[in-house]
Write an enzyme that holds these catalytic residues in place. Structure first.
Site, mmCIF file in Angstrom:
data_model
loop_
_atom_site.group_PDB
_atom_site.id
_atom_site.type_symbol
_atom_site.label_atom_id
_atom_site.label_comp_id
_atom_site.label_asym_id
_atom_site.label_seq_id
_atom_site.Cartn_x
_atom_site.Cartn_y
_atom_site.Cartn_z
ATOM 1 N N GLY A 141 -42.177 57.970 -49.198
ATOM 2 C CA GLY A 141 -41.775 58.770 -50.601
ATOM 3 C C GLY A 141 -42.577 58.087 -51.391
ATOM 4 N N GLY A 198 -39.226 62.828 -44.046
ATOM 5 C CA GLY A 198 -38.213 62.776 -45.197
ATOM 6 C C GLY A 198 -38.348 63.853 -46.156
ATOM 7 N N GLY A 199 -38.940 63.939 -47.303
ATOM 8 C CA GLY A 199 -38.807 64.674 -48.218
ATOM 9 C C GLY A 199 -39.280 66.260 -47.803
ATOM 10 N N HIS A 205 -33.349 52.225 -40.236
ATOM 11 C CA HIS A 205 -34.603 52.560 -41.280
ATOM 12 C C HIS A 205 -34.655 51.390 -42.331
ATOM 13 C CE1 HIS A 205 -35.823 55.207 -44.497
ATOM 14 N NE2 HIS A 205 -36.312 56.178 -43.629
ATOM 15 N N GLU A 219 -42.621 53.502 -39.279
ATOM 16 C CA GLU A 219 -42.552 54.006 -40.774
ATOM 17 C C GLU A 219 -43.174 52.811 -41.454
ATOM 18 O OE1 GLU A 219 -38.526 54.735 -41.966
ATOM 19 O OE2 GLU A 219 -38.083 52.716 -41.503
ATOM 20 N N SER A 252 -44.373 59.588 -45.626
ATOM 21 C CA SER A 252 -44.798 60.651 -46.291
ATOM 22 C C SER A 252 -45.584 61.724 -45.121
ATOM 23 C CB SER A 252 -46.041 60.339 -47.243
ATOM 24 O OG SER A 252 -45.214 59.429 -48.330
ATOM 25 N N ASN A 281 -35.149 63.815 -41.639
ATOM 26 C CA ASN A 281 -34.158 62.885 -41.902
ATOM 27 C C ASN A 281 -33.666 63.235 -43.642
ATOM 28 O OD1 ASN A 281 -32.607 60.956 -43.072
ATOM 29 N ND2 ASN A 281 -34.252 59.383 -42.925
ATOM 30 N N TRP A 282 -32.573 63.984 -43.749
ATOM 31 C CA TRP A 282 -32.330 64.370 -45.206
ATOM 32 C C TRP A 282 -31.839 63.268 -46.111
ATOM 33 C CZ3 TRP A 282 -28.876 69.523 -43.769
ATOM 34 C CH2 TRP A 282 -29.769 70.481 -43.168
ATOM 35 N N LYS A 283 -31.695 62.203 -45.623
ATOM 36 C CA LYS A 283 -31.082 61.027 -46.605
ATOM 37 C C LYS A 283 -29.945 61.546 -47.253
ATOM 38 C CE LYS A 283 -35.716 59.163 -46.418
ATOM 39 N NZ LYS A 283 -36.971 58.438 -47.125
#
Length: 254
Positions: A173, A234-235, A95, A167, A213, A9-11
């Site tokens: 994050g 995510g990140g 989300h 999640e 994370s 998920n590149w947000k």
């Protein structure tokens, strides 16, 4: 047997040029993914660019959100028809950032799940508790309520086409991650609820992803759990090397 799904998920990151560079890096290092599915969910503005790059490769394309109507006067919204037209196979729904920042509630999220299914998109339904809810001992109650609210009234066949992503909001994050045992316990609870709603045979086929994370140094332990069927990343999905390490997680027998 459930096929692991590793989803990035590149947000709200990556211009079209940056998206191209990332996907080219992924394709260069991907190799044989074997019994795994790989998915990237870029921002809307990069969907066409990424689609053109991943077409005919093991990487599937998904979007980060969708509206409930196929078309109409809904300024700023993106319909499921448009996502299908762009080659999307998946869409993230509910989300925690959509819930917290944009005020999306369970009713709207349930409608989005149905809209996705109606247009042959696989919804990735996100559920999870906040830190205060967890500290108060309400984590399971919150997550079960979110699952039930989104899926109530659906047929077993419809529920069987959905992916769930657990999640824990407090882990997104932050660098904090639920322990593999804690994550497994919640995934087991989610699968039990899915069994109550759709039957145990259907529940046994549904992918339940962990998100919060996820990193190269914890993916192996997470994926060793029997009810964790992949990850919503995510990140760590924003750099080719870290996402590739997650995709190529080591299974217990390795």
């Amino acid at each position: 047997m459930r096929t692991p799904l590793l989803a990035g998920n590149w947000k709200m990151y990556k211009t079209t040029g940056e998206a191209r560079e990332l996907v080219e890096g992924l394709l260069h290092g991907l190799g044989d993914v074997g019994d795994r599915k790989v998915l990237v969910c870029p921002p809307f503005t990069a969907l066409q660019t990424v689609h053109d790059l991943v077409q005919g490769t093991p990487i599937a394309l998904g979007a980060q959100d969708v509206y409930i109507e196929p078309q109409g006067a809904f300024t700023g919204a993106i319909s499921p028809v448009m996502l299908r037209d762009l080659g999307c196979a998946y869409v993230i729904v509910g989300h925690s950032e959509r819930r917290a920042i944009f005020g999306e509630g369970d009713e709207l999220i349930g409608k989005k799940v149905r809209a996705a299914l109606a247009h042959d998109l696989t919804p990735i339904l996100c559920v999870g508790e906040t830190k205060p809810q967890r500290d108060a001992g309400h984590a399971e109650t919150v997550v079960v309520a979110q699952v039930r609210a989104a899926l109530t009234g659906m047929t077993p066949e419809q529920i069987g086409r959905i992916v769930i992503a657990y999640e824990p909001v407090w882990a997104i994050g932050t660098g904090d991650t639920a322990t593999p045992a804690d994550a497994q316990a919640m995934h087991e609870t989610i699968r039990r609820i899915l069994g109550d709603m759709a039957g145990s045979d259907t529940a046994a086929t549904i992918n339940i992803l962990y998100g919060g994370s996820v990193k190269p140094d914890n993916i192996d332990d997470l994926m060793a759990q029997p009810d964790i069927d992949g990850a919503l990343v995510g990140g760590a999905s924003l750099k080719a090397d870290s996402f590739l390490r997650i995709v190529h997680f080591l299974s217990p027998q390795e």
